[in-house]
Enzyme design. Sequence first.
Site, short mmCIF file in Angstrom:
data_model
loop_
_atom_site.label_atom_id
_atom_site.label_comp_id
_atom_site.label_asym_id
_atom_site.label_seq_id
_atom_site.Cartn_x
_atom_site.Cartn_y
_atom_site.Cartn_z
N ILE A 90 0.88 -1.17 0.00
CA ILE A 90 0.00 0.00 0.00
C ILE A 90 0.92 1.21 0.00
O ILE A 90 1.87 1.28 0.78
CB ILE A 90 -0.95 -0.01 1.22
N SER A 91 0.67 2.15 -0.88
CA SER A 91 1.60 3.26 -1.08
C SER A 91 1.66 4.19 0.13
O SER A 91 0.72 4.31 0.92
CB SER A 91 1.19 4.07 -2.31
N GLN A 92 2.79 4.88 0.23
CA GLN A 92 2.97 5.93 1.22
C GLN A 92 1.85 6.96 1.05
O GLN A 92 1.55 7.38 -0.06
CB GLN A 92 4.33 6.58 0.99
#
Length: 238
Positions: A90-92
Site C-alpha cells: 500500500i503506497s505511502q
Amino acid sequence: MRRSILTAFALATLATGAVAAEDFVTERRLMVQEIESMAAPLAGETGIAKFDPRVLRALTETPRHEFLPKELAGVAYKNRTLSIGHGQTISQPFIVALMSELLHVKDTDRVLEIGTGSGYQTAILSALAREVYTIEIIPELATTARNVLARLGYANVTAKTGDGYKGWREYAPFDAIIVTAAPDYVPPALIEQLKPGGRMVIPVGGLLQDLMLITKKPDGMTISTAIVPVRFVPFIRE
C-alpha cells in the site's frame, strides 16, 4: 537531490512509534497535517505547493487501517509504504495524495485505476470522482479489496480481476487514469482509453522509476512530464 529529500521524509516517519487502535481519528488528522507540511518543501520537485482541500478531505475521512492486515493497524497512519501480502504494498500516504492531486479529479469524472491492491487509493478516488473502475490481477487482493470497499459503502466503485495492461474498454473513455504499479513503458491501450483533455499518472521504469504525468490534447497527441523519482512494485501481466 530529489530522491534524497523524499527519503529523508520517509525515514522521519519510521522513527515515530505505533499508536493505539482507538485513536484513528486523531492519527488520520496528524497524517494529513504531515502531508500538508511536506507540500511546500517538495514543491520544486512535484510542482505542488499546496494540496487541493478535496484531496486532503478524502485522506482525512478514509480509514486507511481498514485496508490493511489487522496486525498493521497501529502503523496505518504513518507516512510509509506497508506490505499487504502477495509481494504487493500500500503506497505511502504522501504519494497517494500526490498522485490524486496530479489527476485533477472532478466530481463528474470517470476514473480508471490499474492495480486495486488494498483498495485504499480506490477509496480516495471514490471520494473525488463520480465513477471509479478498478482492476487487480491478483485474485486474492481483488476479492479482499472488493469486500472492504463494499462493506464501507463505496457504491460508485466497479471492480474486476484481470490484466490492467488492456485497460477497460467497455467503460472508456476515462477522464483520468491512475496506475499503481510500474511498467517498463506506458501501455498503449491506456493512452487510447484516456479521453482528450484527460490526465494519466503512472510510474514508469525498472529499478529506477519516474512518476509520469501524461496529458492528452484535444487532437489525441500526448504530453509526458516526469514528476519525481519513485519506487513501485513491478507491473504484473497475465
